[in-house]
Design a protein around this motif. Structure first.
Motif, PDB file in Angstrom:
ATOM      1  N   ASP A 104     -13.044  16.593 -45.286  1.00 64.54           N
ATOM      2  CA  ASP A 104     -13.493  17.864 -44.720  1.00 64.54           C
ATOM      3  C   ASP A 104     -12.936  18.117 -43.326  1.00 64.54           C
ATOM      4  O   ASP A 104     -12.817  19.255 -42.909  1.00 64.54           O
ATOM      5  CB  ASP A 104     -15.015  17.944 -44.666  1.00 64.54           C
ATOM      6  N   PRO A 130     -13.594  26.898 -47.419  1.00 62.53           N
ATOM      7  CA  PRO A 130     -13.372  27.276 -48.818  1.00 62.53           C
ATOM      8  C   PRO A 130     -12.413  28.453 -49.018  1.00 62.53           C
ATOM      9  O   PRO A 130     -11.795  28.570 -50.072  1.00 62.53           O
ATOM     10  CB  PRO A 130     -14.767  27.633 -49.324  1.00 62.53           C
ATOM     11  N   GLU A 190      -7.429  24.606 -46.384  1.00 67.19           N
ATOM     12  CA  GLU A 190      -8.028  24.160 -47.647  1.00 67.19           C
ATOM     13  C   GLU A 190      -7.900  22.660 -47.841  1.00 67.19           C
ATOM     14  O   GLU A 190      -8.740  22.036 -48.463  1.00 67.19           O
ATOM     15  CB  GLU A 190      -7.360  24.876 -48.822  1.00 67.19           C
TER      16      GLU A 190
END
Length: 143
Positions: free
Chosen positions: A56, A76, A12
């Motif tokens: 990311d 996610p 995450e």
């Protein structure tokens, strides 16, 4: 001829997890996150959404070029089960079993200070988790 491998860890918080693994493995940044975020080709290669943010993905490498490249990519969903692949962090050096165990304990303590958690100690290794719960073992070689 042996093949080379790359490892990818989904998480995450890519920045947090990558910083932990840089400390654990002694790795360095391979591709700066800003270059990765700017490259649509890189985003597509790792199936990340277009227009991705700087956090990311983080790409790491062994500074001496011996170990596999290590990618840490944000997804996610949370981790929900045991890892299907785990990493062994092996501390070097010879000596008695007591000497090896002391090196294992010292390395585990270092990784706790870096954000890891000790889950359980066994006869020849310590089971730990990184900041997001990805399990790994601290052991010594030769073992």
């Amino acid at each position: 001829m042996a093949v080379a491998i790359d490892l990818t860890l989904y998480c995450e918080n890519a920045r947090l997890v990558a910083e932990f693994w840089k400390t654990a493995l002694g790795y360095v940044d391979d591709i700066p996150a800003t270059e990765h975020a700017a490259s649509e080709e890189s985003l597509a290669r790792f199936d990340l959404p277009a227009g991705g943010a700087e956090d990311d993905g983080v790409f790491l490498r062994d500074p001496e070029g011996n170990g596999p490249r290590f990618s840490v990519l944000r997804v996610p969903e949370r981790k929900t089960a045991q890892n299907r692949l785990h990493i062994d962090v092996r501390v070097p050096g010879d000596g008695t079993p007591a000497d090896r165990w002391e090196r294992i304990r010292t390395e585990a303590a270092r990784l706790v200070r870096a954000g890891g958690t000790i889950l359980e100690a066994f006869d020849d290794h310590i089971l730990m988790a990184d900041p997001e719960g990805n399990e790994f073992r601290v052991t010594a070689f030769p073992a």
